[in-house]
Motif scaffolding. Structure first.
Motif, PDB file in Angstrom:
ATOM      1  N   ALA A   1       0.816  -1.213   0.000  1.00  0.00           N
ATOM      2  CA  ALA A   1       0.000   0.000   0.000  1.00  0.00           C
ATOM      3  C   ALA A   1       0.848   1.260   0.000  1.00  0.00           C
ATOM      4  O   ALA A   1       1.855   1.359   0.725  1.00  0.00           O
ATOM      5  CB  ALA A   1      -0.922   0.007   1.220  1.00  0.00           C
ATOM      6  N   LEU A   2       0.419   2.258  -0.799  1.00  0.00           N
ATOM      7  CA  LEU A   2       1.022   3.590  -0.844  1.00  0.00           C
ATOM      8  C   LEU A   2      -0.076   4.623  -0.606  1.00  0.00           C
ATOM      9  O   LEU A   2      -1.232   4.412  -0.980  1.00  0.00           O
ATOM     10  CB  LEU A   2       1.694   3.843  -2.193  1.00  0.00           C
ATOM     11  N   PHE A   3       0.304   5.764  -0.010  1.00  0.00           N
ATOM     12  CA  PHE A   3      -0.660   6.793   0.339  1.00  0.00           C
ATOM     13  C   PHE A   3      -0.429   8.057  -0.473  1.00  0.00           C
ATOM     14  O   PHE A   3       0.704   8.499  -0.650  1.00  0.00           O
ATOM     15  CB  PHE A   3      -0.580   7.105   1.838  1.00  0.00           C
ATOM     16  N   HIS A   4      -1.531   8.664  -0.953  1.00  0.00           N
ATOM     17  CA  HIS A   4      -1.480   9.822  -1.836  1.00  0.00           C
ATOM     18  C   HIS A   4      -2.332  10.955  -1.281  1.00  0.00           C
ATOM     19  O   HIS A   4      -3.131  10.752  -0.359  1.00  0.00           O
ATOM     20  CB  HIS A   4      -1.968   9.417  -3.228  1.00  0.00           C
ATOM     21  N   PRO A   5      -2.192  12.166  -1.858  1.00  0.00           N
ATOM     22  CA  PRO A   5      -3.014  13.288  -1.399  1.00  0.00           C
ATOM     23  C   PRO A   5      -4.513  13.005  -1.529  1.00  0.00           C
ATOM     24  O   PRO A   5      -4.929  12.126  -2.285  1.00  0.00           O
ATOM     25  CB  PRO A   5      -2.577  14.432  -2.327  1.00  0.00           C
TER      26      PRO A   5
ATOM     27  N   VAL B   1       6.763   1.763   0.245  1.00  0.00           N
ATOM     28  CA  VAL B   1       6.480   2.618   1.389  1.00  0.00           C
ATOM     29  C   VAL B   1       6.338   4.048   0.894  1.00  0.00           C
ATOM     30  O   VAL B   1       7.031   4.471  -0.041  1.00  0.00           O
ATOM     31  CB  VAL B   1       7.604   2.512   2.455  1.00  0.00           C
ATOM     32  N   THR B   2       5.414   4.789   1.478  1.00  0.00           N
ATOM     33  CA  THR B   2       5.293   6.219   1.241  1.00  0.00           C
ATOM     34  C   THR B   2       6.043   6.935   2.354  1.00  0.00           C
ATOM     35  O   THR B   2       5.745   6.740   3.539  1.00  0.00           O
ATOM     36  CB  THR B   2       3.823   6.667   1.217  1.00  0.00           C
TER      37      THR B   2
ATOM     38  N   GLY C   1       5.920  12.307   1.411  1.00  0.00           N
ATOM     39  CA  GLY C   1       4.996  11.977   0.338  1.00  0.00           C
ATOM     40  C   GLY C   1       5.611  11.269  -0.842  1.00  0.00           C
ATOM     41  O   GLY C   1       4.879  10.839  -1.745  1.00  0.00           O
ATOM     42  N   TYR C   2       6.922  11.115  -0.865  1.00  0.00           N
ATOM     43  CA  TYR C   2       7.591  10.403  -1.951  1.00  0.00           C
ATOM     44  C   TYR C   2       7.415   8.905  -1.758  1.00  0.00           C
ATOM     45  O   TYR C   2       7.314   8.424  -0.628  1.00  0.00           O
ATOM     46  CB  TYR C   2       9.075  10.766  -1.960  1.00  0.00           C
ATOM     47  N   HIS C   3       7.351   8.146  -2.855  1.00  0.00           N
ATOM     48  CA  HIS C   3       7.084   6.715  -2.796  1.00  0.00           C
ATOM     49  C   HIS C   3       8.314   5.913  -3.212  1.00  0.00           C
ATOM     50  O   HIS C   3       9.015   6.279  -4.170  1.00  0.00           O
ATOM     51  CB  HIS C   3       5.920   6.350  -3.721  1.00  0.00           C
TER      52      HIS C   3
END
Length: 333
Positions: A207-211, A256-257, A261-263
């Motif tokens: 999983a990655l997290f975004h705005p 990982v985020t 905020g960079y992935h």
């Protein structure tokens, strides 16, 4: 946000893309252990501790052998502890199952959860977890997850903005592989499952997290590519799986985020083989650049990576090294 200029090579051990003014600083690179009471190992996981980092993996005679158990080690003051047995599949005096795919997670109350699988193979396994109140020195008796739930099947569980836990998961059958997410309360109650749809045999999401609260899942597939799915409602619904531009050799990935905020994503960038392993970076989870070559040999297996960011901003990476050892890399960006 990471700047993009040029990467340099580091003593010939790693290679870097031309995207950053200086290379990541390698703080340590080596094996978690040199000798162990088992000849084969696989599927490591990492967790930050107050004084270092903790790793877990499965080890035994060979994958699927009934003696395969879950082991842990702690890195403190630059040294890894001797691998310690944390869980096994012993059912009684005459019968035992192999164990698989540990995943470490720290609860909000500070206790550590060790998720893992037990069963003869991935088509027939089930989910267990143990809890430690003393930073992994001792573990509780195992608890089996509710029927139909496996917990995080390979990659780490993540906390959602609403406080619930999202566990990337999947099922494997003889004919088809399917991915899903399992959502639970922080105390591991109230389990729910949401399936991912799409024309892929996809497993082991990360999983990655975004705005704007968006979540991206990236999955290993049998179709030669990494597949992705997106959610905008805390994992309640997901877009159909579609292909990314990333090649995949039907082997595990992990991402990982970062706090900025960079992935980051660790992956075998091949359609076949597990002899090359790289670290990729992306600002949007769509366009990826090669940042670091961890391994690149004519033959060998370097696979099933794990990656976390520590509170000090540094990165911890581990992966299977020829099924004989677990390799660990600590770096800063």
């Amino acid at each position: 946000m990471l700047s993009y200029i040029s990467f340099l090579s580091l003593l010939g051990l790693f290679s870097f893309s031309q995207k950053k003014e200086s290379p990541p600083k390698i703080l340590f690179s080596g094996f978690i252990y040199e000798t162990a009471p088992f000849p084969s190992c696989h599927a490591s996981t990492l967790l930050e501790t107050p004084d270092g980092v903790m790793a877990a993996w499965f080890g035994g005679t060979y994958e699927r052998h009934p003696d395969v158990s879950i082991y842990t080690s702690h890195r403190k003051n630059g040294e890894w502890s001797i691998p310690a047995l944390a869980a096994d599949g012993i059912e009684n005096e005459v019968f035992r199952n192999p164990t698989w795919n540990p995943v470490l997670h720290r609860k909000n109350d500070g206790k550590i959860v060790l998720f893992y699988k037990e069963g003869p193979n991935p088509r027939e396994w089930w989910g267990h977890y143990k809890v430690s109140e003393d930073e992994g020195k001792t573990w509780s008796k195992e608890t089996q997850l509710p029927p139909g739930f496996l917990g995080p099947v390979r990659n780490k569980s993540v906390e959602l903005s609403n406080g619930k836990l999202l566990h990337p998961s999947s099922f494997e059958t003889n004919n088809v592989w399917t991915s899903h997410v399992e959502i639970s309360n922080p105390d591991l109650t109230g389990w729910e499952k949401v399936d991912l749809k799409g024309p892929f045999n996809a497993i082991q999401p990360t999983a990655l997290f975004h705005p704007d609260g968006k979540i991206q899942l990236l999955c290993r597939t049998q179709e030669g590519v990494v597949a992705e799915s997106w959610s905008s409602d805390q994992g309640k619904t997901w877009t159909p799986l579609v292909a990314t531009k990333l090649e995949n050799n039907n082997s595990g990935i992990d991402g990982v985020t970062l706090s900025n905020g960079y992935h980051l994503l660790v992956v075998n960038p091949l359609k076949k083989g597990r002899n090359k392993l790289v670290l990729l970076g992306s600002s949007d989870g769509i366009s990826w650049e090669e940042l670091l070559v961890l391994e690149n040999e004519e033959r060998g297996e370097f696979s099933y990576p794990a990656i976390i960011q520590a509170k000090d901003g540094t990165l911890h990476i581990s992966y299977t090294y020829n099924r004989e050892k677990i390799k660990y890399v600590h770096l800063s960006l």
